[in-house]
Design a protein around this motif. Structure first.
Motif, PDB file in Angstrom:
ATOM      1  N   VAL A 299      11.992  16.999 113.601  1.00 21.85           N
ATOM      2  CA  VAL A 299      12.824  18.073 113.073  1.00 21.85           C
ATOM      3  C   VAL A 299      12.583  19.294 113.945  1.00 21.85           C
ATOM      4  O   VAL A 299      11.459  19.535 114.386  1.00 21.85           O
ATOM      5  N   VAL A 300      13.650  20.057 114.198  1.00 22.33           N
ATOM      6  CA  VAL A 300      13.558  21.164 115.147  1.00 22.33           C
ATOM      7  C   VAL A 300      14.322  22.377 114.634  1.00 22.33           C
ATOM      8  O   VAL A 300      15.467  22.257 114.188  1.00 22.33           O
ATOM      9  N   LEU A 301      13.681  23.538 114.697  1.00 22.71           N
ATOM     10  CA  LEU A 301      14.339  24.823 114.515  1.00 22.71           C
ATOM     11  C   LEU A 301      14.361  25.505 115.875  1.00 22.71           C
ATOM     12  O   LEU A 301      13.308  25.669 116.500  1.00 22.71           O
ATOM     13  N   TYR A 302      15.528  25.905 116.364  1.00 19.70           N
ATOM     14  CA  TYR A 302      15.645  26.469 117.705  1.00 19.70           C
ATOM     15  C   TYR A 302      16.797  27.473 117.736  1.00 19.70           C
ATOM     16  O   TYR A 302      17.394  27.765 116.697  1.00 19.70           O
ATOM     17  N   GLU A 303      17.071  28.010 118.914  1.00 14.46           N
ATOM     18  CA  GLU A 303      18.093  29.054 119.076  1.00 14.46           C
ATOM     19  C   GLU A 303      17.845  30.191 118.073  1.00 14.46           C
ATOM     20  O   GLU A 303      18.743  30.671 117.410  1.00 14.46           O
ATOM     21  N   TRP A 304      16.592  30.613 118.006  1.00 17.05           N
ATOM     22  CA  TRP A 304      16.179  31.665 117.091  1.00 17.05           C
ATOM     23  C   TRP A 304      16.837  32.987 117.475  1.00 17.05           C
ATOM     24  O   TRP A 304      16.806  33.401 118.628  1.00 17.05           O
ATOM     25  N   ASP A 305      17.455  33.633 116.505  1.00 17.49           N
ATOM     26  CA  ASP A 305      18.102  34.934 116.694  1.00 17.49           C
ATOM     27  C   ASP A 305      17.382  35.946 115.805  1.00 17.49           C
ATOM     28  O   ASP A 305      17.673  36.041 114.608  1.00 17.49           O
TER      29      ASP A 305
ATOM     30  N   GLY B  64      18.258  34.238 112.051  1.00 16.69           N
ATOM     31  CA  GLY B  64      18.849  32.919 111.931  1.00 16.69           C
ATOM     32  C   GLY B  64      18.374  31.983 113.017  1.00 16.69           C
ATOM     33  O   GLY B  64      17.765  32.398 114.009  1.00 16.69           O
ATOM     34  N   CYS B  65      18.644  30.711 112.838  1.00 16.85           N
ATOM     35  CA  CYS B  65      18.332  29.712 113.856  1.00 16.85           C
ATOM     36  C   CYS B  65      19.207  28.490 113.624  1.00 16.85           C
ATOM     37  O   CYS B  65      19.930  28.391 112.635  1.00 16.85           O
ATOM     38  N   THR B  66      19.119  27.564 114.559  1.00 21.91           N
ATOM     39  CA  THR B  66      19.828  26.290 114.482  1.00 21.91           C
ATOM     40  C   THR B  66      18.825  25.192 114.152  1.00 21.91           C
ATOM     41  O   THR B  66      17.666  25.240 114.584  1.00 21.91           O
ATOM     42  N   PHE B  67      19.279  24.218 113.400  1.00 22.02           N
ATOM     43  CA  PHE B  67      18.432  23.086 112.990  1.00 22.02           C
ATOM     44  C   PHE B  67      19.009  21.788 113.527  1.00 22.02           C
ATOM     45  O   PHE B  67      20.219  21.615 113.587  1.00 22.02           O
ATOM     46  N   ARG B  68      18.120  20.872 113.916  1.00 20.43           N
ATOM     47  CA  ARG B  68      18.551  19.519 114.231  1.00 20.43           C
ATOM     48  C   ARG B  68      17.428  18.557 113.874  1.00 20.43           C
ATOM     49  O   ARG B  68      16.263  18.936 113.777  1.00 20.43           O
ATOM     50  N   THR B  69      17.786  17.309 113.690  1.00 23.85           N
ATOM     51  CA  THR B  69      16.793  16.289 113.382  1.00 23.85           C
ATOM     52  C   THR B  69      17.264  14.951 113.929  1.00 23.85           C
ATOM     53  O   THR B  69      18.465  14.747 114.150  1.00 23.85           O
ATOM     54  N   LEU B  70      16.338  14.068 114.156  1.00 21.76           N
ATOM     55  CA  LEU B  70      16.663  12.671 114.447  1.00 21.76           C
ATOM     56  C   LEU B  70      15.562  11.809 113.854  1.00 21.76           C
ATOM     57  O   LEU B  70      14.390  12.176 113.862  1.00 21.76           O
ATOM     58  N   VAL B  71      15.978  10.691 113.302  1.00 22.42           N
ATOM     59  CA  VAL B  71      15.039   9.749 112.687  1.00 22.42           C
ATOM     60  C   VAL B  71      15.336   8.365 113.235  1.00 22.42           C
ATOM     61  O   VAL B  71      16.486   7.929 113.260  1.00 22.42           O
ATOM     62  N   GLY B  72      14.297   7.686 113.695  1.00 20.47           N
ATOM     63  CA  GLY B  72      14.443   6.353 114.261  1.00 20.47           C
ATOM     64  C   GLY B  72      14.645   5.298 113.184  1.00 20.47           C
ATOM     65  O   GLY B  72      14.554   5.572 111.982  1.00 20.47           O
ATOM     66  N   PRO B  73      14.898   4.062 113.592  1.00 24.16           N
ATOM     67  CA  PRO B  73      15.240   2.999 112.643  1.00 24.16           C
ATOM     68  C   PRO B  73      14.167   2.726 111.595  1.00 24.16           C
ATOM     69  O   PRO B  73      14.480   2.400 110.455  1.00 24.16           O
ATOM     70  N   ARG B  74      12.888   2.877 111.937  1.00 21.95           N
ATOM     71  CA  ARG B  74      11.830   2.567 110.966  1.00 21.95           C
ATOM     72  C   ARG B  74      11.676   3.660 109.915  1.00 21.95           C
ATOM     73  O   ARG B  74      10.971   3.468 108.919  1.00 21.95           O
TER      74      ARG B  74
END
Length: 199
Positions: free
Chosen positions: A82-88, A93-103
């Motif tokens: 999980v990532v919080l980035y593009e901090w203003d 404010g900021c942008t959030f993104r996430t990725l989760v693998g198959p397991r």
């Protein structure tokens, strides 16, 4: 107010912790999963194992972003990020993104990880707004974000060419007062009485 603190966030199912260079091998498997590739990376993205080792080895150094490893609390297995980035700082404010693998899929780990890090952004860092963009055909992620309180703000029509087809980008966000109100409601429903929400 920034992301200098790299916390360990513990939930019922997951533990979010800072990355180390040793996590690169597992993340290499995860980022090469077809579903992760389909919904996360631009077609032109070129990743290498050495590049990932360098990347994850310095994730604890950036005060303007927060990258945390998503691990299964029961086993300690690394299943995503999980990532919080593009901090203003001016807009809090900021942008959030996430990725989760198959397991890590289908067990509520991604949902809990999202709630933990967004809760940290509002309750500990003091942000006002967390936003994201998700491909319109990524139904699994959209459900996770909606459950966490993100609301659709707009659509970038045919924003990306993916697998030979144009896909919309859906813009979503949640605000601090929305998060607080939702958390208070969730806590009341669970206990039958108001209490301080702890993610």
């Amino acid at each position: 107010m920034d992301f200098s603190e790299k916390p360990v966030l513990t939930g019922d199912r997951t533990v979010l912790r800072p990355f180390t260079a040793e996590d690169a091998d597992t993340m290499w498997e995860i980022v090469n999963d077809p579903e992760v590739v389909r919904f996360t990376f631009e077609p032109s993205t070129e990743l290498t194992l050495d590049g990932l080792r360098s990347w994850y080895g310095v994730r604890t150094a950036d005060p303007d972003r927060l990258d945390l490893a998503v691990t299964d609390r029961a086993t300690g297995e690394l299943v995503g990020e999980v990532v919080l980035y593009e901090w203003d700082p001016a807009a809090r404010g900021c942008t959030f993104r996430t990725l989760v693998g198959p397991r890590g899929r289908g067990r509520g780990l991604g949902s809990e990880a999202t709630r933990l890090i967004v809760g940290h952004a509002f309750e500990r860092v003091g942000l006002h707004r967390v936003q994201l963009e998700v491909y319109a055909d990524n139904a699994r992620a959209r459900r996770v974000y909606e459950k966490a309180g993100f609301m659709v703000e707009g659509v970038r029509r045919e924003a990306a060419l993916r697998g030979g087809a144009w896909v919309d980008g859906v813009l979503m966000a949640v605000l601090d007062h929305e998060w607080e109100a939702r958390a208070r409601t969730d806590a009341t429903q669970v206990t039958g009485e108001p209490r301080l929400y702890t993610p």
